[in-house]
Design a protein around this motif. Structure first.
Motif, mmCIF file in Angstrom:
data_model
loop_
_atom_site.group_PDB
_atom_site.id
_atom_site.type_symbol
_atom_site.label_atom_id
_atom_site.label_comp_id
_atom_site.label_asym_id
_atom_site.label_seq_id
_atom_site.Cartn_x
_atom_site.Cartn_y
_atom_site.Cartn_z
ATOM 1 N N GLY A 47 0.809 -1.204 0.000
ATOM 2 C CA GLY A 47 0.000 0.000 0.000
ATOM 3 C C GLY A 47 0.847 1.261 0.000
ATOM 4 N N ARG A 48 1.884 1.260 0.808
ATOM 5 C CA ARG A 48 2.770 2.436 0.860
ATOM 6 C C ARG A 48 3.466 2.642 -0.476
ATOM 7 N NH1 ARG A 48 5.375 0.315 5.511
ATOM 8 N NH2 ARG A 48 7.332 0.934 4.554
ATOM 9 N N ARG A 49 3.857 1.544 -1.099
ATOM 10 C CA ARG A 49 4.522 1.633 -2.397
ATOM 11 C C ARG A 49 3.550 2.147 -3.471
ATOM 12 N NH1 ARG A 49 6.743 -2.872 -2.055
ATOM 13 N NH2 ARG A 49 5.081 -4.146 -2.914
ATOM 14 N N ALA A 50 2.321 1.650 -3.457
ATOM 15 C CA ALA A 50 1.327 2.056 -4.458
ATOM 16 C C ALA A 50 1.021 3.544 -4.389
ATOM 17 C CB ALA A 50 0.041 1.246 -4.275
ATOM 18 N N PHE A 51 1.032 4.099 -3.188
ATOM 19 C CA PHE A 51 0.657 5.496 -3.013
ATOM 20 C C PHE A 51 1.842 6.395 -2.667
ATOM 21 C CE2 PHE A 51 -3.231 3.077 -2.298
ATOM 22 C CZ PHE A 51 -4.068 3.703 -3.212
ATOM 23 N N GLY A 52 3.053 5.820 -2.642
ATOM 24 C CA GLY A 52 4.243 6.617 -2.378
ATOM 25 C C GLY A 52 4.272 7.240 -1.001
ATOM 26 N N LEU A 53 3.900 6.462 0.016
ATOM 27 C CA LEU A 53 3.798 6.980 1.381
ATOM 28 C C LEU A 53 4.930 6.477 2.263
ATOM 29 C CD1 LEU A 53 0.001 6.251 1.935
ATOM 30 C CD2 LEU A 53 1.030 8.455 1.395
ATOM 31 N N SER A 54 5.338 7.306 3.169
ATOM 32 C CA SER A 54 6.253 6.859 4.217
ATOM 33 C C SER A 54 5.419 6.114 5.263
ATOM 34 C CB SER A 54 6.952 8.053 4.863
ATOM 35 O OG SER A 54 6.016 8.827 5.605
ATOM 36 N N ALA A 55 6.084 5.395 6.133
ATOM 37 C CA ALA A 55 5.376 4.690 7.206
ATOM 38 C C ALA A 55 4.610 5.672 8.088
ATOM 39 C CB ALA A 55 6.359 3.874 8.039
ATOM 40 N N GLU A 56 5.202 6.829 8.331
ATOM 41 C CA GLU A 56 4.548 7.843 9.169
ATOM 42 C C GLU A 56 3.302 8.409 8.487
ATOM 43 O OE1 GLU A 56 7.918 8.083 8.281
ATOM 44 O OE2 GLU A 56 8.526 7.031 10.106
ATOM 45 N N GLU A 57 3.414 8.729 7.196
ATOM 46 C CA GLU A 57 2.254 9.250 6.458
ATOM 47 C C GLU A 57 1.123 8.219 6.428
ATOM 48 O OE1 GLU A 57 4.118 12.076 2.993
ATOM 49 O OE2 GLU A 57 4.462 9.908 2.846
ATOM 50 N N ALA A 58 1.484 6.969 6.202
ATOM 51 C CA ALA A 58 0.468 5.912 6.148
ATOM 52 C C ALA A 58 -0.230 5.748 7.491
ATOM 53 C CB ALA A 58 1.108 4.592 5.723
ATOM 54 N N ALA A 59 0.535 5.794 8.568
ATOM 55 C CA ALA A 59 -0.064 5.651 9.900
ATOM 56 C C ALA A 59 -1.004 6.816 10.202
ATOM 57 C CB ALA A 59 1.034 5.567 10.956
ATOM 58 N N THR A 60 -0.621 8.006 9.809
ATOM 59 C CA THR A 60 -1.429 9.199 10.087
ATOM 60 C C THR A 60 -2.727 9.221 9.290
ATOM 61 O OG1 THR A 60 0.602 10.430 10.474
ATOM 62 C CG2 THR A 60 -1.370 11.729 10.116
#
Length: 118
Positions: free
Chosen positions: A32-45
């Motif tokens: 999911g993070r790779r698909a949307f280009g998110l860091s772990a912190e952005e994904a958690a938030t």
């Protein structure tokens, strides 16, 4: 022509089930993070917001599947949900990423044109 329309609408529905899966269940996972280009912190938030968005994508898929299930009698339902997909794709392209125009909006527009030409 009906078969081509059904295949395209079916693929759009499957695509939205994929979006549901990414947004509701895999948002903070590597895929999911790779698909949307998110860091772990952005994904958690943003995880709760993404799950909500995923649910809406599931509704779009359900509506398209419902229309397909009804066949020609479901044309109005299919058109309505394709218009919703098109609107979401246009908005997403304008506000989030231009590639959404090609991934989401364009297939819906093609399906709508084919239905209009039927």
């Amino acid at each position: 022509m009906d078969l081509i329309i059904a295949v395209i609408v079916g693929l759009i529905a499957v695509l939205h089930l994929y979006f549901l899966t990414l947004e509701m269940f895999l948002w903070d996972k590597p895929a999911g993070r790779r698909a949307f280009g998110l860091s772990a912190e952005e994904a958690a938030t943003t995880k709760v917001l993404a799950a909500n968005q995923g649910l809406y994508n599931g509704f779009l898929a359900a509506g398209l599947i419902w229309g397909l299930y009804l066949g020609r009698a479901g044309t109005d339902i299919t058109v309505f949900f394709l218009l919703c997909v098109l609107a979401a794709g246009l908005f997403g392209a304008a506000t989030a990423s231009r590639k959404i125009l090609f991934i989401q909006a364009l297939p819906a527009a093609v399906a709508l044109v084919l239905i209009a030409l039927r």
